[in-house]
Design a protein around this motif. Sequence first.
Motif, PDB file in Angstrom:
ATOM      1  N   GLY A  32       0.878  -1.381   0.058  1.00  0.00           N
ATOM      2  CA  GLY A  32      -0.004   0.069   0.064  1.00  0.00           C
ATOM      3  C   GLY A  32       0.708   1.366  -0.175  1.00  0.00           C
ATOM      4  N   LEU A  33       1.962   1.270   0.739  1.00  0.00           N
ATOM      5  CA  LEU A  33       2.745   2.563   0.820  1.00  0.00           C
ATOM      6  C   LEU A  33       3.618   2.775  -0.722  1.00  0.00           C
ATOM      7  CD1 LEU A  33       4.568   1.932   4.113  1.00  0.00           C
ATOM      8  CD2 LEU A  33       2.871   3.625   3.565  1.00  0.00           C
ATOM      9  N   ILE A  34       3.908   1.563  -1.348  1.00  0.00           N
ATOM     10  CA  ILE A  34       4.605   1.833  -2.462  1.00  0.00           C
ATOM     11  C   ILE A  34       3.543   2.134  -3.602  1.00  0.00           C
ATOM     12  CG2 ILE A  34       5.520   0.348  -4.519  1.00  0.00           C
ATOM     13  CD1 ILE A  34       6.655  -1.511  -2.365  1.00  0.00           C
ATOM     14  N   VAL A  35       2.226   1.912  -3.466  1.00  0.00           N
ATOM     15  CA  VAL A  35       1.415   2.435  -4.436  1.00  0.00           C
ATOM     16  C   VAL A  35       1.076   3.796  -4.252  1.00  0.00           C
ATOM     17  CG1 VAL A  35      -1.085   2.184  -5.288  1.00  0.00           C
ATOM     18  CG2 VAL A  35       0.382   0.149  -4.939  1.00  0.00           C
ATOM     19  N   VAL A  36       1.044   4.233  -2.851  1.00  0.00           N
ATOM     20  CA  VAL A  36       0.644   5.668  -2.699  1.00  0.00           C
ATOM     21  C   VAL A  36       2.191   6.570  -2.783  1.00  0.00           C
ATOM     22  CG1 VAL A  36       0.208   7.280  -0.782  1.00  0.00           C
ATOM     23  CG2 VAL A  36      -1.075   5.166  -0.802  1.00  0.00           C
ATOM     24  N   THR A  37       3.208   6.127  -2.951  1.00  0.00           N
ATOM     25  CA  THR A  37       4.444   6.680  -3.298  1.00  0.00           C
ATOM     26  C   THR A  37       4.365   7.028  -4.557  1.00  0.00           C
ATOM     27  OG1 THR A  37       5.621   5.735  -1.335  1.00  0.00           O
ATOM     28  CG2 THR A  37       6.769   6.495  -3.125  1.00  0.00           C
ATOM     29  N   LEU A  38       4.072   5.850  -5.521  1.00  0.00           N
ATOM     30  CA  LEU A  38       4.108   6.207  -6.891  1.00  0.00           C
ATOM     31  C   LEU A  38       2.998   7.153  -7.163  1.00  0.00           C
ATOM     32  CD1 LEU A  38       4.360   2.395  -8.306  1.00  0.00           C
ATOM     33  CD2 LEU A  38       6.143   4.134  -7.715  1.00  0.00           C
ATOM     34  N   SER A  39       1.924   7.142  -6.684  1.00  0.00           N
ATOM     35  CA  SER A  39       0.907   7.957  -6.966  1.00  0.00           C
ATOM     36  C   SER A  39       1.343   9.540  -6.579  1.00  0.00           C
ATOM     37  CB  SER A  39      -0.471   7.938  -6.084  1.00  0.00           C
ATOM     38  OG  SER A  39      -0.961   6.522  -6.464  1.00  0.00           O
ATOM     39  N   VAL A  40       1.968   9.702  -5.547  1.00  0.00           N
ATOM     40  CA  VAL A  40       2.275  11.086  -5.080  1.00  0.00           C
ATOM     41  C   VAL A  40       3.746  11.539  -5.984  1.00  0.00           C
ATOM     42  CG1 VAL A  40       3.640  12.314  -3.192  1.00  0.00           C
ATOM     43  CG2 VAL A  40       1.957  10.856  -2.604  1.00  0.00           C
ATOM     44  N   VAL A  41       4.495  10.515  -6.358  1.00  0.00           N
ATOM     45  CA  VAL A  41       5.670  10.881  -7.379  1.00  0.00           C
ATOM     46  C   VAL A  41       5.116  11.341  -8.766  1.00  0.00           C
ATOM     47  CG1 VAL A  41       7.447   9.977  -8.820  1.00  0.00           C
ATOM     48  CG2 VAL A  41       7.259   9.297  -6.169  1.00  0.00           C
ATOM     49  N   ARG A  42       3.751  10.904  -9.062  1.00  0.00           N
ATOM     50  CA  ARG A  42       3.339  10.977 -10.535  1.00  0.00           C
ATOM     51  C   ARG A  42       2.338  12.473 -10.251  1.00  0.00           C
ATOM     52  NH1 ARG A  42       2.551  13.051 -14.320  1.00  0.00           N
ATOM     53  NH2 ARG A  42       1.170  12.414 -15.853  1.00  0.00           N
ATOM     54  N   MET A  43       2.042  12.982  -9.245  1.00  0.00           N
ATOM     55  CA  MET A  43       1.319  13.968  -8.918  1.00  0.00           C
ATOM     56  C   MET A  43       2.566  15.120  -8.804  1.00  0.00           C
ATOM     57  SD  MET A  43      -1.763  13.716  -6.256  1.00  0.00           S
ATOM     58  CE  MET A  43      -0.864  12.488  -5.200  1.00  0.00           C
ATOM     59  N   TYR A  44       3.758  14.830  -8.107  1.00  0.00           N
ATOM     60  CA  TYR A  44       4.765  15.755  -8.079  1.00  0.00           C
ATOM     61  C   TYR A  44       5.576  16.159  -9.503  1.00  0.00           C
ATOM     62  CZ  TYR A  44       9.371  17.948  -6.593  1.00  0.00           C
ATOM     63  OH  TYR A  44      10.244  18.716  -6.539  1.00  0.00           O
ATOM     64  N   LEU A  45       5.620  15.159 -10.458  1.00  0.00           N
ATOM     65  CA  LEU A  45       6.040  15.339 -11.702  1.00  0.00           C
ATOM     66  C   LEU A  45       5.118  16.285 -12.502  1.00  0.00           C
ATOM     67  CD1 LEU A  45       7.588  11.784 -12.596  1.00  0.00           C
ATOM     68  CD2 LEU A  45       8.776  13.754 -11.727  1.00  0.00           C
ATOM     69  N   GLY A  46       3.840  16.039 -12.167  1.00  0.00           N
ATOM     70  CA  GLY A  46       2.843  16.978 -13.228  1.00  0.00           C
ATOM     71  C   GLY A  46       2.829  18.414 -12.615  1.00  0.00           C
ATOM     72  N   TRP A  47       2.737  18.355 -11.333  1.00  0.00           N
ATOM     73  CA  TRP A  47       2.774  20.077 -10.783  1.00  0.00           C
ATOM     74  C   TRP A  47       4.075  20.490 -10.985  1.00  0.00           C
ATOM     75  CZ3 TRP A  47      -1.050  22.521  -9.443  1.00  0.00           C
ATOM     76  CH2 TRP A  47      -2.344  22.223  -9.082  1.00  0.00           C
ATOM     77  N   ALA A  48       5.271  19.754 -10.861  1.00  0.00           N
ATOM     78  CA  ALA A  48       6.404  20.575 -11.223  1.00  0.00           C
ATOM     79  C   ALA A  48       6.757  21.134 -12.663  1.00  0.00           C
ATOM     80  CB  ALA A  48       7.643  19.636 -10.769  1.00  0.00           C
ATOM     81  N   TYR A  49       6.144  20.302 -13.627  1.00  0.00           N
ATOM     82  CA  TYR A  49       6.396  20.765 -14.931  1.00  0.00           C
ATOM     83  C   TYR A  49       5.550  22.010 -15.131  1.00  0.00           C
ATOM     84  CZ  TYR A  49       4.962  20.671 -20.024  1.00  0.00           C
ATOM     85  OH  TYR A  49       4.831  20.990 -21.287  1.00  0.00           O
TER      86      TYR A  49
END
Length: 259
Positions: free
Chosen positions: A129-146
């Motif tokens: 569960g932590l890995i899935v949430v981490t991947l989701s947060v990383v995806r959100m971070y990349l989008g907002w950073a762009y």
Amino acid sequence: MAISVATPFSPNHQPFCFPSSSTQFLKIHHFHNQRFIPRIPFSSFRNNNPLPETECPVPLDQQPVNEFKALSDSFPFSWASGDLVEYCSRLFATGLAFALFVGLPVNLFGSAGPIPEPLKPFLGAVSGGLIVVTLSVVRMYLGWAYVGNRLLSATVEYEETGWYDGQIWVKTPEVLARDRLLGSFSVKPVLSRLKNTLVVLATSLLVCVVVFVNIENGQTDSYIPSEEAGGRSVPGVYDDESARSFEPDAFCGGEPADP
């Protein structure tokens, strides 16, 4: 016309004005018990009309302000810009659902043999569960950073008809001021929140790994051959009685051979 910006840094929250040809209001709300990342209204872009005074050649879907609006309304990127409690609850629900419905069944029924330690399936489910949430947060971070980089940049790279005709448009002072206000007051707080979330998730994963390693070491220490049954017994794995039932020819007269 002017951009009216209400900031929490002045004692009476008095707005200050920045010159612009279109009126946009950027308000930063402060609540006592919650953090709220501000947004600006997009009434001027409701009909997908570009700013007429800038004659911006950038297509509408590639303009940074429209990219920001699309990102703020899309799933799951909108989670990061909402209320803090709602953001945390959604991440927790996502991790819990994956751990219960995917991680736990896989760890309980997907192993090759019996699991002597009941804590291991639980740790495996929580880690999944932590890995899935981490991947989701990383995806959100990349989008907002762009989008943040696009807003804070003084130029806009865009394509008119395809990848082969890339162009660069220099922002006008009015558009640059608007985009940088938006990037500073709306995008940077989101990125800060996502960074803090990644730190918490990484710490939680590290704790799970440490506990799992300690359990494995404890089980390895318990698998010490016993002196009973001719010194060929390993608790939970092998003993002479089970070996005699499967390989009776290996024993003389049904009794273990003397060393």
